[in-house]
Design an enzyme around this catalytic site. Structure first.
Site, PDB file in Angstrom:
ATOM      1  N   GLU A   1       0.829  -1.207   0.000  1.00  0.00           N
ATOM      2  CA  GLU A   1       0.000   0.000   0.000  1.00  0.00           C
ATOM      3  C   GLU A   1       0.870   1.265   0.000  1.00  0.00           C
ATOM      4  O   GLU A   1       0.470   2.303  -0.525  1.00  0.00           O
ATOM      5  CB  GLU A   1      -0.914  -0.016   1.233  1.00  0.00           C
ATOM      6  CG  GLU A   1      -2.286   0.520   0.951  1.00  0.00           C
ATOM      7  CD  GLU A   1      -3.287   0.230   2.058  1.00  0.00           C
ATOM      8  OE1 GLU A   1      -4.299  -0.417   1.780  1.00  0.00           O
ATOM      9  OE2 GLU A   1      -3.057   0.644   3.212  1.00  0.00           O
TER      10      GLU A   1
ATOM     11  N   LYS B   1     -14.035   1.465  -2.743  1.00  0.00           N
ATOM     12  CA  LYS B   1     -14.744   1.811  -1.507  1.00  0.00           C
ATOM     13  C   LYS B   1     -15.993   2.634  -1.835  1.00  0.00           C
ATOM     14  O   LYS B   1     -17.068   2.394  -1.296  1.00  0.00           O
ATOM     15  CB  LYS B   1     -13.800   2.683  -0.666  1.00  0.00           C
ATOM     16  CG  LYS B   1     -13.579   2.232   0.745  1.00  0.00           C
ATOM     17  CD  LYS B   1     -12.912   3.369   1.485  1.00  0.00           C
ATOM     18  CE  LYS B   1     -11.635   3.006   2.113  1.00  0.00           C
ATOM     19  NZ  LYS B   1     -10.962   4.100   2.795  1.00  0.00           N
TER      20      LYS B   1
ATOM     21  N   HIS C   1       8.336 -26.726   0.170  1.00  0.00           N
ATOM     22  CA  HIS C   1       7.592 -27.828  -0.446  1.00  0.00           C
ATOM     23  C   HIS C   1       6.377 -27.313  -1.197  1.00  0.00           C
ATOM     24  O   HIS C   1       5.455 -28.072  -1.466  1.00  0.00           O
ATOM     25  CB  HIS C   1       7.199 -28.836   0.634  1.00  0.00           C
ATOM     26  CG  HIS C   1       8.395 -29.408   1.322  1.00  0.00           C
ATOM     27  ND1 HIS C   1       8.994 -30.590   0.939  1.00  0.00           N
ATOM     28  CD2 HIS C   1       9.152 -28.919   2.342  1.00  0.00           C
ATOM     29  CE1 HIS C   1      10.050 -30.812   1.712  1.00  0.00           C
ATOM     30  NE2 HIS C   1      10.172 -29.809   2.567  1.00  0.00           N
TER      31      HIS C   1
HETATM   32  O1  PA5 Z   1      -2.929   1.812   5.939  1.00  0.00           O
HETATM   33  C1  PA5 Z   1      -4.047   2.292   5.839  1.00  0.00           C
HETATM   34  O2  PA5 Z   1      -4.250   3.510   5.976  1.00  0.00           O
HETATM   35  C2  PA5 Z   1      -5.266   1.425   5.590  1.00  0.00           C
HETATM   36  O3  PA5 Z   1      -4.931   0.107   5.348  1.00  0.00           O
HETATM   37  C3  PA5 Z   1      -6.203   1.483   6.776  1.00  0.00           C
HETATM   38  O4  PA5 Z   1      -5.543   1.024   7.924  1.00  0.00           O
HETATM   39  C4  PA5 Z   1      -7.472   0.662   6.551  1.00  0.00           C
HETATM   40  O5  PA5 Z   1      -8.105   1.059   5.370  1.00  0.00           O
HETATM   41  C5  PA5 Z   1      -8.448   0.834   7.711  1.00  0.00           C
HETATM   42  O6  PA5 Z   1      -8.750   2.197   7.910  1.00  0.00           O
HETATM   43  P1  PA5 Z   1      -9.478   2.683   9.214  1.00  0.00           P
HETATM   44  O7  PA5 Z   1      -8.534   2.569  10.361  1.00  0.00           O
HETATM   45  O8  PA5 Z   1      -9.865   4.088   8.944  1.00  0.00           O
HETATM   46  O9  PA5 Z   1     -10.667   1.783   9.415  1.00  0.00           O
END
Ligand code: PA5
Length: 460
Positions: A290, A433, A319
């Site tokens: 990410e 989303k 394996h």
């Molecule tokens: O790294 C990030 O920002 C995302 O992976 C968030 O942690 C994830 O989308 C969850 O977001 P939130 O804490 O607002 O629920």
């Protein structure tokens, strides 16, 4: 605290010039590592990114420990509702320090089970609820945005399940972790009187394990959060050093950057030889994917960069995956994670069976076998020109795990600087989303429902 980084098998001398780095290439690009260090230092000092400061937030640790002391002993299950960066850090810590679930010691109020509801699979959620007793469960709901659909939906179910059994007392068995004074989860926590723990505004989800996001659940299941933060503080100090010998995060970032961009290794396999580090491998997968998978450079040029992280477990995946790794496309770099001193040596008994495949192992240990397997796999990869490197943790305790998590976060931040991207946003997750919000009827997202409908029409 002792973590070593062996990068010899990333070098041309070991894997050849087509796949490994020459001394000239490393020399030529080393100044870029220092630029990356200075660049990220500025960002951190300006307060734009807060994860380097987390190990030093003593008041936050004190608040968490005080709260844990008050409530621990009154529940045998901690239910964490959160997703992505709001769940993976707690899993990495739990798995790292207590082991993967099937091997954890008997659960009790002193040693509560951690159940993480990080998905909205109805069968999983129903099974999880069936496995918990609402009277013996404490729930922590975590969302930085305060509005993530999966977390909100699961929390509504858990809250209802607790209220059905406990009535108004349910509110005393729930805590919220979210951004201070902002968002719908904060509003609900205020309305219902849940204790709240704040995620600093300048700390993003995947960099938040050392904030209350990871530390509150860790303290509630009895992990030593002071030890975790101590290890992370030591690595933070090292990660600001310009000396590449001392600064493993910076050296790791530079060498991975060069192997990726000069030798076309578009996949990184994180390869722990430790079941305890399996949760950390999944946490790392999110961190790397990410943070570094981006469409645009800082200046807005379209670049579409990213290195695909894969998690593999040694020796198990020898394996399963190693055939591909040794003979398939040479498009990967391998990062082994080793633990030098295992909590147990795993002595193999001498059985004297007079059977060749059995008798040579008798009297040796599993610790030696897994170490030899890792080094043999590294040798096999090296002999076939596949670049690889190894992080070795002296042992797996709170100090070393906290240090390793922080090291990987710094390495990721430095890599973002080297790539000239913003490693801290995640614009790419928004469209999906928004379609979901539109289809589930969230106000303000009608345009996305219509756009989704157009997409469906095109499929016909
Ligand atoms: O790294 C990030 O920002 C995302 O992976 C968030 O942690 C994830 O989308 C969850 O977001 P939130 O804490 O607002 O629920």
């Amino acid at each position: 605290m002792n973590i070593q980084f062996d990068d010899l098998n990333l070098r041309a001398g070991m894997v050849g010039e087509a796949h490994g780095l020459t001394p000239a290439e490393i020399r030529q690009h080393s100044p870029r590592a220092l630029e990356a260090l200075r660049g990220f230092q500025k960002i951190s000092e300006a307060g734009d990114q807060g994860f380097p400061h987390l190990p030093f937030q003593a008041q936050s640790a004190r608040d968490i420990l005080r709260f844990a002391k008050q409530v621990r002993g009154s529940f045998d299950t901690l239910c964490l509702v959160g997703i992505g960066g709001s769940a993976l850090g707690a899993w990495a810590l739990d798995c790292g320090l207590r082991g993967p679930h099937p091997v954890q010691p008997a659960f009790s109020p002193r040693n509560p089970r951690l159940v993480i509801l990080d998905n909205v699979d109805p069968a999983f959620t129903a099974a999880a609820l069936d496995s918990m007793n609402p009277k013996k469960t404490f729930t922590v709901v975590i969302a930085k945005s305060g509005s993530t659909a999966e977390t909100v939906a699961s929390f509504l179910i858990v809250r209802d399940w607790m209220t059905a059994k406990l009535g108004r007392k349910a509110r005393h068995r729930i805590a919220a972790v979210t951004t201070a004074d902002k968002g719908d989860l904060h509003a609900l926590a205020q309305a219902e009187g849940y204790p709240e723990f704040a995620i600093p505004k300048n700390v993003g989800g995947r960099f938040s394990v050392l904030s209350p996001v990871g530390m509150l659940p860790a303290a509630l299941i009895g992990l030593d959060i002071r030890g975790i933060l101590k290890g992370a503080a030591a690595v933070t100090h090292d990660s600001w050093q310009p000396d590449l010998e001392k600064n493993l995060a910076l050296r790791g970032a530079l060498l991975h950057y060069l192997v990726w961009t000069l030798k076309n290794k578009s996949i990184q396999v994180a390869f722990p030889y430790s079941n305890h580090l399996w949760g950390t491998a999944f946490w790392f997968r999110q961190l790397w994917a990410e943070s570094l998978g981006k469409a645009k450079s800082r200046q807005g040029a379209e670049i579409h960069v990213g290195q695909t992280p894969v998690a593999a477990l040694g020796a198990t995946d020898q394996h399963s995956q190693v055939q591909l790794y040794v003979e398939g496309p040479n498009d990967k770099v391998f990062t082994f994670w080793a633990v030098e001193k295992s909590a147990s040596s795993g002595k193999i008994p001498k059985a004297g069976l007079n059977l060749e495949a059995f008798d040579y192992l008798g009297g040796q240990t599993l610790a030696k076998l897994i170490d030899v397997e890792r080094r043999s796999t590294a040798a096999a990869l090296t002999e076939t020109g596949r670049p690889n490197c190894t992080f070795t943790l002296r042992k797996l305790d709170p100090v070393h795990l906290g240090a390793f998590l922080q090291l990987l976060e710094f390495q990721t931040a430095f890599m973002g600087e080297l790539l000239n991207i913003d490693a801290f946003d995640q614009a790419g997750v928004e469209l999906g989303k928004h379609f979901t919000y539109g289809l589930m009827g969230r106000p303000g997202f009608d345009a996305f429902r219509e756009r989704f409908q157009d997409y469906e029409n095109r499929r016909k």
